[in-house]
Structure formats: C-alpha cells, structure tokens
Write a protein that holds these residues in place. Structure first.
Motif, PDB file in Angstrom:
ATOM      1  N   UNK A  84       0.849  -1.192   0.000  1.00  0.00           N
ATOM      2  CA  UNK A  84       0.000   0.000   0.000  1.00  0.00           C
ATOM      3  C   UNK A  84       0.881   1.237   0.000  1.00  0.00           C
ATOM      4  N   UNK A  85       0.372   2.290  -0.616  1.00  0.00           N
ATOM      5  CA  UNK A  85       1.061   3.582  -0.675  1.00  0.00           C
ATOM      6  C   UNK A  85       0.064   4.686  -0.380  1.00  0.00           C
ATOM      7  N   UNK A  86       0.468   5.637   0.446  1.00  0.00           N
ATOM      8  CA  UNK A  86      -0.352   6.817   0.687  1.00  0.00           C
ATOM      9  C   UNK A  86      -0.251   7.712  -0.534  1.00  0.00           C
ATOM     10  N   UNK A  87      -1.388   8.207  -1.011  1.00  0.00           N
ATOM     11  CA  UNK A  87      -1.406   9.085  -2.171  1.00  0.00           C
ATOM     12  C   UNK A  87      -1.713  10.517  -1.744  1.00  0.00           C
ATOM     13  N   UNK A  88      -2.677  10.676  -0.836  1.00  0.00           N
ATOM     14  CA  UNK A  88      -3.038  12.012  -0.392  1.00  0.00           C
ATOM     15  C   UNK A  88      -4.123  11.956   0.662  1.00  0.00           C
ATOM     16  N   UNK A  89      -4.448  13.116   1.189  1.00  0.00           N
ATOM     17  CA  UNK A  89      -5.515  13.212   2.181  1.00  0.00           C
ATOM     18  C   UNK A  89      -6.121  14.604   2.092  1.00  0.00           C
ATOM     19  N   UNK A  90      -7.335  14.720   2.599  1.00  0.00           N
ATOM     20  CA  UNK A  90      -8.002  16.005   2.683  1.00  0.00           C
ATOM     21  C   UNK A  90      -8.663  16.099   4.050  1.00  0.00           C
ATOM     22  N   UNK A  91      -8.349  17.127   4.801  1.00  0.00           N
ATOM     23  CA  UNK A  91      -9.007  17.378   6.072  1.00  0.00           C
ATOM     24  C   UNK A  91     -10.197  18.276   5.758  1.00  0.00           C
ATOM     25  N   UNK A  92     -11.387  17.732   5.808  1.00  0.00           N
ATOM     26  CA  UNK A  92     -12.589  18.459   5.403  1.00  0.00           C
ATOM     27  C   UNK A  92     -13.063  19.381   6.522  1.00  0.00           C
ATOM     28  N   UNK A  93     -13.076  18.862   7.756  1.00  0.00           N
ATOM     29  CA  UNK A  93     -13.522  19.663   8.901  1.00  0.00           C
ATOM     30  C   UNK A  93     -12.906  19.082  10.167  1.00  0.00           C
ATOM     31  N   UNK A  94     -13.351  19.581  11.328  1.00  0.00           N
ATOM     32  CA  UNK A  94     -12.850  19.043  12.600  1.00  0.00           C
ATOM     33  C   UNK A  94     -13.299  17.607  12.844  1.00  0.00           C
TER      34      UNK A  94
ATOM     35  N   UNK B 244      -4.386  11.246  11.741  1.00  0.00           N
ATOM     36  CA  UNK B 244      -3.555  11.598  12.890  1.00  0.00           C
ATOM     37  C   UNK B 244      -3.618  13.097  13.152  1.00  0.00           C
ATOM     38  N   UNK B 245      -3.435  13.465  14.440  1.00  0.00           N
ATOM     39  CA  UNK B 245      -3.341  14.896  14.758  1.00  0.00           C
ATOM     40  C   UNK B 245      -1.870  15.308  14.787  1.00  0.00           C
ATOM     41  N   UNK B 246      -1.595  16.553  15.199  1.00  0.00           N
ATOM     42  CA  UNK B 246      -0.217  17.046  15.130  1.00  0.00           C
ATOM     43  C   UNK B 246       0.727  16.395  16.134  1.00  0.00           C
ATOM     44  N   UNK B 247       0.211  15.630  17.091  1.00  0.00           N
ATOM     45  CA  UNK B 247       1.086  14.883  18.008  1.00  0.00           C
ATOM     46  C   UNK B 247       1.121  13.394  17.634  1.00  0.00           C
TER      47      UNK B 247
ATOM     48  N   UNK C 102     -13.740  11.812  12.480  1.00  0.00           N
ATOM     49  CA  UNK C 102     -12.650  12.034  13.425  1.00  0.00           C
ATOM     50  C   UNK C 102     -13.181  12.630  14.730  1.00  0.00           C
ATOM     51  N   UNK C 103     -12.443  12.393  15.813  1.00  0.00           N
ATOM     52  CA  UNK C 103     -12.797  12.937  17.127  1.00  0.00           C
ATOM     53  C   UNK C 103     -12.416  14.405  17.246  1.00  0.00           C
ATOM     54  N   UNK C 104     -11.328  14.777  16.600  1.00  0.00           N
ATOM     55  CA  UNK C 104     -10.864  16.161  16.590  1.00  0.00           C
ATOM     56  C   UNK C 104     -10.186  16.406  15.246  1.00  0.00           C
ATOM     57  N   UNK C 105      -9.729  17.616  15.035  1.00  0.00           N
ATOM     58  CA  UNK C 105      -9.147  17.958  13.736  1.00  0.00           C
ATOM     59  C   UNK C 105      -7.844  17.183  13.503  1.00  0.00           C
TER      60      UNK C 105
END
Length: 145
Positions: free
Chosen positions: A60-70, A94-97, A129-132
């Motif tokens: 598997x390879x990651x191609x991209x992602x889109x964060x739509x909302x929180x 994932x979040x920033x941590x 997601x639970x948070x952004x």
C-alpha cells in the motif's frame, strides 16, 4: 644437468615433501565454464526473487488526504494485490502529536484484470474524526482469506 637445476629440483622435492605438492590451477576452459555457471545461477536467483516476491504480496502507498472539517477527513491510497484476493486495510487520521483521531477498516474485494499492471488500484475513503486531523495514512493491509 647443471648444478643449479639439480639444486632447484632437490629444493622443490624437499618443499613438496614438507608442504605438499603444488596445486594445479583450473584450465582457462574450466574457468570460463565456472564463470558462465555462476552468471546463470545469479540470473536465476534474480528472476526468482523478483517474480516470487511480487506474487501474493500486498503493498500500500499513501497518495493524499483532505481534512474536510474538525470531524471529517478523506484519505486517498493505492493498494497492490493479486486480482482475486480480498484484503482489509486500516486507515488512520492523525493529529499534530501523531495521535490517532480517526480510524477505519475498509474491505477491498477482488477486481478485474489479468496483467501484472492490473494489481494496483486507487481508493478513496471518508473517515469520521474525534478532533481535527493533520494527516491521513494507510497503517496496514492484510489478506482476509
């Protein structure tokens, strides 16, 4: 016989009795066949490991992602597998941590094709997601059969 050749013969005989007879090297023809045989074995091993590793392997390879909302994100990814195999993949947001704030297991069934290039297909999945989140990744894929 001269004195030097007699001395050389005696010293050669003395050395042979002490250390054993000199080794004979392989003839040029034998060396050539050994090199050809080694090259054939190396080529065979290369083909075996190249073809053998591709058959039945799931990648598997990651191609991209889109964060739509929180509370929502999409992840685009590529999965390479045999056409008649059903696999499941764990997708994470994932979040920033680097904590997982969203996860989903998706099932990818058999698909059409018979050529080696038909092993790969692209997919997009939506996750709650639970948070952004800040990134979306494929954690792993496995065969379910």
């Amino acid at each position: 016989m001269t004195e030097s050749s007699t001395t050389d013969a005696e010293s050669s005989t003395e050395l042979e009795s002490r250390y054993g007879a000199r080794r004979r090297s392989a003839s040029p023809k034998s060396q050539r066949w050994m090199i050809i045989g080694a090259l054939i074995l190396a080529l065979g091993a290369m083909v075996y490991f190249t073809v053998g590793n591709a058959v039945g392997q799931i990648t598997h390879n990651d191609v991209g992602y889109t964060i739509i909302s929180d509370t929502e994100a999409t992840v685009d990814f590529e999965v390479s597998k045999d056409q008649d195999v059903t696999v499941q993949c764990m997708i994470h947001v994932l979040d920033n941590s680097y904590a997982v704030v969203g996860a989903r297991v998706i099932t990818i069934g058999p698909h059409e094709g018979s050529e080696p290039g038909d092993r790969s297909e692209y997919y997009r999945t939506e996750l709650r997601t639970e948070s952004r989140g800040v990134t979306g990744v494929v954690d792993s894929c496995w065969d379910i059969e």
